[in-house]
Design a protein around this motif. Structure first.
Motif, mmCIF file in Angstrom:
data_model
loop_
_atom_site.group_PDB
_atom_site.id
_atom_site.type_symbol
_atom_site.label_atom_id
_atom_site.label_comp_id
_atom_site.label_asym_id
_atom_site.label_seq_id
_atom_site.Cartn_x
_atom_site.Cartn_y
_atom_site.Cartn_z
ATOM 1 N N LEU A 21 0.949 -1.092 0.120
ATOM 2 C CA LEU A 21 -0.019 0.088 -0.004
ATOM 3 C C LEU A 21 0.998 1.287 0.135
ATOM 4 O O LEU A 21 1.952 1.276 0.670
ATOM 5 N N ARG A 22 0.533 2.157 -0.799
ATOM 6 C CA ARG A 22 1.323 3.307 -0.728
ATOM 7 C C ARG A 22 0.534 4.487 0.098
ATOM 8 O O ARG A 22 -0.644 4.453 0.400
ATOM 9 N N ALA A 23 1.208 5.536 0.699
ATOM 10 C CA ALA A 23 1.084 6.386 1.582
ATOM 11 C C ALA A 23 0.481 7.609 0.706
ATOM 12 O O ALA A 23 1.023 7.785 -0.310
ATOM 13 N N VAL A 24 -0.747 8.023 1.067
ATOM 14 C CA VAL A 24 -1.349 9.088 0.243
ATOM 15 C C VAL A 24 -1.777 10.298 1.227
ATOM 16 O O VAL A 24 -2.217 9.855 2.297
ATOM 17 N N CYS A 25 -2.067 11.294 0.758
ATOM 18 C CA CYS A 25 -2.703 12.626 1.744
ATOM 19 C C CYS A 25 -4.053 12.542 1.165
ATOM 20 O O CYS A 25 -4.381 12.677 0.107
ATOM 21 N N LEU A 26 -4.926 12.787 2.204
ATOM 22 C CA LEU A 26 -6.222 12.947 2.089
ATOM 23 C C LEU A 26 -6.618 14.289 2.375
ATOM 24 O O LEU A 26 -6.382 14.706 3.576
ATOM 25 N N CYS A 27 -7.179 15.040 1.448
ATOM 26 C CA CYS A 27 -7.522 16.624 1.777
ATOM 27 C C CYS A 27 -8.491 17.137 1.097
ATOM 28 O O CYS A 27 -9.278 16.431 0.183
ATOM 29 N N SER A 28 -9.214 18.065 1.443
ATOM 30 C CA SER A 28 -10.139 18.771 0.798
ATOM 31 C C SER A 28 -9.804 19.089 -0.641
ATOM 32 O O SER A 28 -8.757 19.843 -0.790
ATOM 33 N N LYS A 29 -10.736 19.373 -1.557
ATOM 34 C CA LYS A 29 -10.507 19.712 -3.072
ATOM 35 C C LYS A 29 -10.067 21.143 -2.983
ATOM 36 O O LYS A 29 -9.439 21.407 -4.009
ATOM 37 N N MET B 117 -3.122 18.918 10.596
ATOM 38 C CA MET B 117 -2.717 17.902 10.177
ATOM 39 C C MET B 117 -3.248 17.115 11.273
ATOM 40 O O MET B 117 -3.198 17.222 12.569
ATOM 41 N N VAL B 118 -4.070 15.772 10.713
ATOM 42 C CA VAL B 118 -4.227 14.810 11.735
ATOM 43 C C VAL B 118 -3.878 13.379 11.169
ATOM 44 O O VAL B 118 -3.764 13.242 9.999
ATOM 45 N N GLY B 119 -3.031 12.616 12.197
ATOM 46 C CA GLY B 119 -2.579 11.416 11.801
ATOM 47 C C GLY B 119 -2.083 10.430 12.936
ATOM 48 O O GLY B 119 -2.552 10.699 13.966
ATOM 49 N N PRO B 120 -1.753 9.330 12.556
ATOM 50 C CA PRO B 120 -1.480 8.191 13.606
ATOM 51 C C PRO B 120 -0.398 8.675 14.585
ATOM 52 O O PRO B 120 0.691 9.536 14.104
ATOM 53 N N GLN B 121 -0.713 8.349 15.646
ATOM 54 C CA GLN B 121 0.292 8.688 16.774
ATOM 55 C C GLN B 121 1.866 8.141 16.392
ATOM 56 O O GLN B 121 1.860 6.816 15.944
ATOM 57 N N ILE B 122 2.894 8.483 16.728
ATOM 58 C CA ILE B 122 4.205 7.961 16.510
ATOM 59 C C ILE B 122 4.480 6.871 17.521
ATOM 60 O O ILE B 122 5.575 5.975 17.381
ATOM 61 N N ALA C 6 -8.551 9.715 8.942
ATOM 62 C CA ALA C 6 -9.362 9.764 7.647
ATOM 63 C C ALA C 6 -10.825 10.288 7.952
ATOM 64 O O ALA C 6 -11.391 11.160 7.048
ATOM 65 N N ARG C 7 -11.390 9.533 9.001
ATOM 66 C CA ARG C 7 -12.691 10.167 9.370
ATOM 67 C C ARG C 7 -12.914 11.551 9.581
ATOM 68 O O ARG C 7 -13.845 12.342 9.490
ATOM 69 N N ILE C 8 -11.725 12.058 10.467
ATOM 70 C CA ILE C 8 -11.871 13.421 10.844
ATOM 71 C C ILE C 8 -11.818 14.237 9.832
ATOM 72 O O ILE C 8 -12.370 15.316 9.777
ATOM 73 N N VAL C 9 -11.039 14.024 8.741
ATOM 74 C CA VAL C 9 -10.733 14.709 7.482
ATOM 75 C C VAL C 9 -12.130 14.734 6.917
ATOM 76 O O VAL C 9 -12.475 15.764 6.433
ATOM 77 N N ARG C 10 -12.743 13.508 6.808
ATOM 78 C CA ARG C 10 -13.932 13.458 6.014
ATOM 79 C C ARG C 10 -15.008 14.177 6.694
ATOM 80 O O ARG C 10 -15.893 15.095 5.812
ATOM 81 N N GLU C 11 -14.685 14.593 7.930
ATOM 82 C CA GLU C 11 -15.797 15.651 8.765
ATOM 83 C C GLU C 11 -15.638 17.096 8.403
ATOM 84 O O GLU C 11 -16.328 17.993 8.950
ATOM 85 N N GLY C 12 -14.344 17.243 7.728
ATOM 86 C CA GLY C 12 -13.923 18.783 7.317
ATOM 87 C C GLY C 12 -13.002 19.595 8.100
ATOM 88 O O GLY C 12 -12.861 20.534 7.848
ATOM 89 N N TRP C 13 -12.201 18.573 8.676
ATOM 90 C CA TRP C 13 -11.140 19.509 9.369
ATOM 91 C C TRP C 13 -9.728 18.847 8.972
ATOM 92 O O TRP C 13 -9.488 17.480 9.174
ATOM 93 N N THR D 51 -11.582 4.800 1.618
ATOM 94 C CA THR D 51 -12.737 4.195 2.526
ATOM 95 C C THR D 51 -13.559 5.608 3.068
ATOM 96 O O THR D 51 -14.626 5.439 3.077
ATOM 97 N N ALA D 52 -12.682 6.595 3.308
ATOM 98 C CA ALA D 52 -13.160 7.875 3.945
ATOM 99 C C ALA D 52 -13.770 8.731 2.971
ATOM 100 O O ALA D 52 -14.184 9.791 3.132
ATOM 101 N N MET D 53 -13.310 8.533 1.648
ATOM 102 C CA MET D 53 -13.839 9.501 0.536
ATOM 103 C C MET D 53 -15.368 10.033 0.469
ATOM 104 O O MET D 53 -16.237 9.108 0.651
ATOM 105 N N ARG D 54 -15.365 11.190 0.249
ATOM 106 C CA ARG D 54 -16.773 11.770 -0.189
ATOM 107 C C ARG D 54 -16.703 12.797 -0.995
ATOM 108 O O ARG D 54 -15.383 13.140 -1.316
ATOM 109 N N PRO D 55 -17.691 13.531 -1.668
ATOM 110 C CA PRO D 55 -17.342 14.420 -2.881
ATOM 111 C C PRO D 55 -17.017 15.704 -2.027
ATOM 112 O O PRO D 55 -17.179 16.042 -0.947
ATOM 113 N N GLY D 56 -15.768 16.131 -2.681
ATOM 114 C CA GLY D 56 -15.328 17.179 -1.986
ATOM 115 C C GLY D 56 -13.855 16.959 -1.671
ATOM 116 O O GLY D 56 -13.153 17.966 -1.011
#
Length: 306
Positions: A164-172, A192-197, A229-236, A248-253
């Protein structure tokens, strides 16, 4: 006194009324059938057949024996059918463990498809953090675990199913969305929101940032990538996660942008070392691998096409 094979011979002779017919039915020679019948009569001490016009007519004693033995044949047939079902993968049990990301992104569809094809299989799914997931296999509480970026453990073997490749999920609307790829330098400038180290994925991301000369310090830390990913989906904010979790967390926008330099995570099946997986476990792993491959194909086509 009589074994099942002898009773089977008796049953065939009664059914076909000739030793020739019984021999053809059982795949034996006619003399072997005749010899077997004589032996059975000698062992029992009474006649089982009367010869009438070249036909063997069963005595009352023979019919009574067959009536009593019929449940044995039903049981044998049931055992044989069960063995055939096990061979074909129609029945059995599979105990699956997984991290939260895969329990959300992949396993629901894999399980739904698998149970449609194998409705008599008993399946259990445990969703836990990585360490706990691996322990369930080590302790014999799971037949297989599906994990991302596992680490070596003496009691486990890993079967790599995908990379699997690492990708950035963000607003359009985020400036990152217009880039062909994002780097650590670009990401540290954004909320940024992300996995804890303290977990495996977070540590790998942190090392990738450090190799580029930056510190990985997400404003919001999560244990699981799907939560980020869900937090980004919710708009932050934005997040850096594996491509399956992002989609899996994708939505329009929302958009997905590749990360550079490439950061990859192995998606693996963890199995107990020194133990051969059951047929059902092997079938389930194969179904999982096929589904992941198809899903990645579609996701990567959508990213490159977008």
């Amino acid at each position: 006194m009589l074994n099942l094979r002898q009773l089977e011979i008796l049953r065939a002779v009664v059914q076909y009324r000739t030793t020739i017919g019984a021999a053809e039915r059982l795949g034996m020679s006619q003399p072997s059938i005749s010899t077997a019948v004589r032996h059975i009569e000698t062992v029992l001490g009474f006649k089982l057949f009367e010869r009438v016009s070249n036909r063997l007519v069963p005595t009352d004693e023979a019919l009574i024996l067959l009536e009593e033995s019929e449940p044995l044949f039903h049981l044998r047939d049931a055992v044989n059918q069960r063995a055939a079902d096990l061979k074909a993968g129609r029945i059995g049990r599979v105990r699956v463990a997984s991290t939260a990301e895969l329990s959300e992104a992949i396993l629901p569809r894999v399980i739904a498809d698998y149970m449609t094809r194998h409705p008599q299989v008993q399946l259990a799914l445990e969703t836990r953090p990585l360490d706990s997931v691996l322990q369930t296999v080590e302790n014999g509480l799971a037949d297989v675990a599906f994990v991302i970026a596992a680490y070596e453990r003496n009691a486990l073997n890993y079967q790599t199913l995908a990379t699997l490749r690492a990708v950035c999920l963000c607003s359009k609307d985020d400036p990152l969305a217009r880039m062909s790829a994002v780097t650590a330098r670009r990401l540290v400038e954004r909320p940024m929101v992300g996995p804890q180290i303290t977990n495996r994925i977070g540590l790998m991301i942190s090392e990738a940032f450090r190799a580029s000369g930056y510190d990985y310090r997400p404003n919001v830390e999560t244990r699981f990538m799907n939560a980020a990913a869900r937090i980004v989906r919710e708009g932050w904010g934005i997040t850096l996660v594996d491509e399956l979790t992002a989609m899996t967390a994708m939505r329009p926008g929302l958009v997905v942008v590749p990360f550079e330099p490439a950061l990859t995570f192995d998606l693996s099946a963890a199995l107990p070392r020194g133990k051969v997986p059951s047929r059902q476990a092997q079938h389930f792993i194969s179904a999982f691998e096929v589904h992941v491959g198809r899903r990645l194909e579609d996701l990567r086509a959508s990213i490159s096409g977008g």
